[in-house]
Design an enzyme around this catalytic site. Structure first.
Site, PDB file in Angstrom:
ATOM      1  N   ARG A 289       0.815  -1.215   0.000  1.00 28.16           N
ATOM      2  CA  ARG A 289       0.000   0.000   0.000  1.00 28.16           C
ATOM      3  C   ARG A 289       0.849   1.266   0.000  1.00 28.16           C
ATOM      4  O   ARG A 289       0.665   2.164  -0.814  1.00 28.16           O
ATOM      5  CB  ARG A 289      -0.897   0.055   1.251  1.00 28.16           C
ATOM      6  CG  ARG A 289      -2.225  -0.597   1.108  1.00 28.16           C
ATOM      7  CD  ARG A 289      -2.664  -1.105   2.466  1.00 28.16           C
ATOM      8  NE  ARG A 289      -1.706  -2.132   2.883  1.00 28.16           N
ATOM      9  CZ  ARG A 289      -1.802  -3.407   2.547  1.00 28.16           C
ATOM     10  NH1 ARG A 289      -2.834  -3.816   1.879  1.00 28.16           N
ATOM     11  NH2 ARG A 289      -0.895  -4.297   2.901  1.00 28.16           N
ATOM     12  N   THR A 290       1.785   1.354   0.946  1.00 24.35           N
ATOM     13  CA  THR A 290       2.488   2.615   1.151  1.00 24.35           C
ATOM     14  C   THR A 290       3.311   2.983  -0.076  1.00 24.35           C
ATOM     15  O   THR A 290       3.275   4.113  -0.551  1.00 24.35           O
ATOM     16  CB  THR A 290       3.388   2.508   2.402  1.00 24.35           C
ATOM     17  OG1 THR A 290       2.578   2.080   3.492  1.00 24.35           O
ATOM     18  CG2 THR A 290       4.035   3.828   2.737  1.00 24.35           C
TER      19      THR A 290
ATOM     20  N   LYS B   7      26.456  -5.098  -1.848  1.00 20.82           N
ATOM     21  CA  LYS B   7      27.927  -5.207  -1.872  1.00 20.82           C
ATOM     22  C   LYS B   7      28.530  -4.629  -0.602  1.00 20.82           C
ATOM     23  O   LYS B   7      29.743  -4.424  -0.516  1.00 20.82           O
ATOM     24  CB  LYS B   7      28.487  -4.448  -3.077  1.00 20.82           C
ATOM     25  CG  LYS B   7      28.010  -4.965  -4.415  1.00 20.82           C
ATOM     26  CD  LYS B   7      28.639  -4.137  -5.527  1.00 20.82           C
ATOM     27  CE  LYS B   7      28.007  -4.413  -6.873  1.00 20.82           C
ATOM     28  NZ  LYS B   7      28.377  -3.397  -7.860  1.00 20.82           N
TER      29      LYS B   7
ATOM     30  N   ARG C 208      11.500   3.920   3.517  1.00 19.54           N
ATOM     31  CA  ARG C 208      11.090   2.963   4.543  1.00 19.54           C
ATOM     32  C   ARG C 208      12.329   2.180   4.927  1.00 19.54           C
ATOM     33  O   ARG C 208      13.029   1.642   4.063  1.00 19.54           O
ATOM     34  CB  ARG C 208       9.999   2.028   4.015  1.00 19.54           C
ATOM     35  CG  ARG C 208       9.688   0.912   4.976  1.00 19.54           C
ATOM     36  CD  ARG C 208       8.448   0.141   4.599  1.00 19.54           C
ATOM     37  NE  ARG C 208       7.244   0.858   4.968  1.00 19.54           N
ATOM     38  CZ  ARG C 208       6.035   0.318   4.983  1.00 19.54           C
ATOM     39  NH1 ARG C 208       5.871  -0.945   4.633  1.00 19.54           N
ATOM     40  NH2 ARG C 208       4.981   1.024   5.334  1.00 19.54           N
TER      41      ARG C 208
ATOM     42  N   HIS D 214       5.147   5.838  11.605  1.00 17.60           N
ATOM     43  CA  HIS D 214       4.657   5.696  10.232  1.00 17.60           C
ATOM     44  C   HIS D 214       3.678   6.859  10.024  1.00 17.60           C
ATOM     45  O   HIS D 214       2.460   6.689  10.019  1.00 17.60           O
ATOM     46  CB  HIS D 214       3.960   4.334  10.086  1.00 17.60           C
ATOM     47  CG  HIS D 214       3.592   3.949   8.685  1.00 17.60           C
ATOM     48  ND1 HIS D 214       3.733   4.796   7.606  1.00 17.60           N
ATOM     49  CD2 HIS D 214       3.069   2.789   8.186  1.00 17.60           C
ATOM     50  CE1 HIS D 214       3.326   4.163   6.505  1.00 17.60           C
ATOM     51  NE2 HIS D 214       2.915   2.960   6.836  1.00 17.60           N
TER      52      HIS D 214
HETATM   53  C1  NCD Z   1       1.740  -1.111   8.135  1.00 16.98           C
HETATM   54  C2  NCD Z   1       3.246  -1.033   8.148  1.00 16.98           C
HETATM   55  O1  NCD Z   1       3.902  -1.524   7.258  1.00 16.98           O
HETATM   56  O2  NCD Z   1       3.687  -0.425   9.085  1.00 16.98           O
HETATM   57  N1  NCD Z   1       1.143  -1.235   6.914  1.00 16.98           N
HETATM   58  C3  NCD Z   1       1.053  -0.160   6.101  1.00 16.98           C
HETATM   59  O3  NCD Z   1       1.989   0.574   5.898  1.00 16.98           O
HETATM   60  N2  NCD Z   1      -0.154   0.094   5.570  1.00 16.98           N
HETATM   61  C4  NCD Z   1       1.178  -1.990   9.146  1.00 16.98           C
HETATM   62  C5  NCD Z   1       1.641  -3.412   9.219  1.00 16.98           C
HETATM   63  O4  NCD Z   1       2.566  -3.846   8.569  1.00 16.98           O
HETATM   64  O5  NCD Z   1       1.031  -4.112  10.019  1.00 16.98           O
END
Ligand code: NCD
Length: 319
Positions: free
Chosen positions: A64-65, A92, A114, A142
Site C-alpha cells: 500500500r504505502t 555489496k 522505509r 509511520h
Molecule cells: C503497516 C506497516 O507496514 O507499518 N502497513 C502499512 O503501511 N499500511 C502496518 C503493518 O505492517 O502491520
C-alpha cells in the site's frame, strides 16, 4: 487550506511527534483539496511538483504505502526514481549513509524512505539537502499512515476532538500505533489501547498519560466511535508473546459478535495487510462498518498533501 499567514514549518516529515495540531490540520485540509483531484472523472493530475525529482527508497516490504506514494507523486507530476534495495550496491556492503550521499549528489528534491532502523531518517535529514519523508521506520513511526487514518476519521465524523478510539492488538510492534498516539492525543481524541498484557509495553503512559490501557476488549467496545485493529506482526516475533493465534482471536479478534456490542455506526479501521481470521474476521473487514479500503483511497491525497507542503510551505489552491 492553510490560512494565508500560515507557513508549513517543516522541511522533513520524520514523524508525527514534531508536528503541531495546526500542521496536522494544514495537511488534512490540503489533502481535502487533492482528494477532489483524485476523484475527477478524467485527468487526475496537477502540475504542482513538475520538475521535482523524488527518490523512493524502500528497504522493507510494502504494498500500500509504496504504491500510494508513487501514485501521489505521479498525480503531482513529479519525476520519480524507484530505488531497488535488492539490486543496489547495499548488497555489496555499501552503508546507508554512503548510498544516501551518492543519491544526494544527483540532487533529488525529496526522498521517501522505509527502513527497519528507527532513527535512519533523522540521520539522513541531518546530512542531506533533500527533504526526507518517513514511510515507516521499524517499530517507531509511520506518519503518513496516521495522517490518512485521521483523514478517514475526520471525514466520517467531521472532527477528531473528543472522538473515542480503541486501538486493538499488537501495540508492542506497531509503528502505526505510535504515530496514531501522537496524532490522536495532539488532536484531542480519547484513545484506549487494548491487547493482552504481553503486547502492551510498559511505559506508554509516561509518554501519553491521557491514554487508557485495557486487557478487556468486550468491556471497551460499547463506548467507542472507532475501532482500529492492528496486524499481529508475526515477522517481528509476536508469536512469542501470545499462547496461540486461536487463543489470541478468542479474546481480541474483532468479529461479528463483538461488532454487535459496538455503536451501530462504529468505524472499523485496519492499516493492512490483514491477517484474516486472526485480528479481524472477513465478515467485519468487508462489512458495512469497515472503512479499510477508504483508508487506502485517502492515502493518495494525504501523501500528495505532505509532499506538496514540504515543497510549498504556503500551501496553495489546487488549480
Ligand atoms: C503497516 C506497516 O507496514 O507499518 N502497513 C502499512 O503501511 N499500511 C502496518 C503493518 O505492517 O502491520
Amino acid at each position: 487550506m492553510p490560512s494565508e499567514r500560515y507557513l508549513f514549518p517543516h522541511r522533513h516529515l520524520l514523524g508525527i511527534q514534531p508536528l503541531s495540531p495546526q500542521d496536522i490540520t494544514a495537511i488534512l485540509d490540503q489533502a481535502r483539496a487533492f482528494e477532489e483531484v483524485c476523484e475527477r472523472p478524467e485527468i487526475k493530475v496537477v502540475p504542482a511538483l513538475r520538475k521535482r525529482l523524488i527518490v523512493n527508497l524502500f528497504f522493507e516490504n510494502s504494498t500500500r504505502t509504496r504504491n500510494s506514494f508513487e501514485i501521489a507523486e505521479k498525480r503531482l507530476s513529479a519525476e520519480i526514481i524507484n530505488f531497488d534495495a535488492d539490486t543496489s550496491s547495499l548488497s555489496k556492503g555499501e552503508t546507508l549513509m554512503d548510498t544516501a550521499l551518492n543519491l544526494e549528489s544527483m540532487r533529488p528534491d525529496l526522498i521517501v524512505m522505509r527502513h527497519a532502523a528507527p532513527g535512519a531518517h533523522a540521520l539522513l535529514a541531518r546530512h542531506m539537502k533533500a527533504s526526507i519523508v518517513n514511510a515507516g521506520d521499524g517499530a517507531h513511526e509511520h506518519p503518513t499512515q496516521a495522517l490518512l487514518d485521521a483523514y478517514t476519521l475526520r471525514q466520517r465524523f467531521g472532527r477528531l476532538e473528543g472522538l473515542r478510539i480503541a486501538i486493538v492488538g499488537d501495540i508492542r510492534n506497531s509503528r502505526v500505533v505510535r504515530s496514531n498516539l501522537w496524532l490522536l492525543t495532539k488532536m484531542g481524541a480519547q484513545v484506549t489501547l487494548v491487547g493482552p498484557p504481553t503486547l502492551i509495553p510498559r511505559g506508554l503512559q509516561d509518554t501519553w498519560p491521557e491514554v487508557k490501557l485495557s486487557n478487556d476488549l468486550d468491556a471497551v467496545l460499547p463506548d467507542q466511535d472507532a475501532i482500529m485493529t492492528l496486524r499481529c506482526q508475526f515477522e517481528r516475533g509476536t508469536g512469542a508473546y501470545i499462547p496461540s493465534q486461536g487463543e489470541y482471536a478468542r479474546f481480541f479478534q474483532l468479529n461479528a459478535e463483538r461488532l454487535r456490542r459496538c455503536k451501530p455506526d462504529v468505524a472499523v479501521l485496519h492499516p493492512g495487510p490483514i491477517n484474516r481470521g486472526v485480528e479481524i474476521t472477513s465478515e467485519v473487514a468487508d462489512g458495512p462498518n469497515s472503512v479499510i479500503l477508504q483508508q487506502v483511497t485517502h492515502g493518495v491525497p494525504v501523501r500528495m498533501a505532505v509532499l506538496f507542503l514540504l515543497c510549498n510551505p504556503h500551501g496553495e489552491q489546487v488549480p
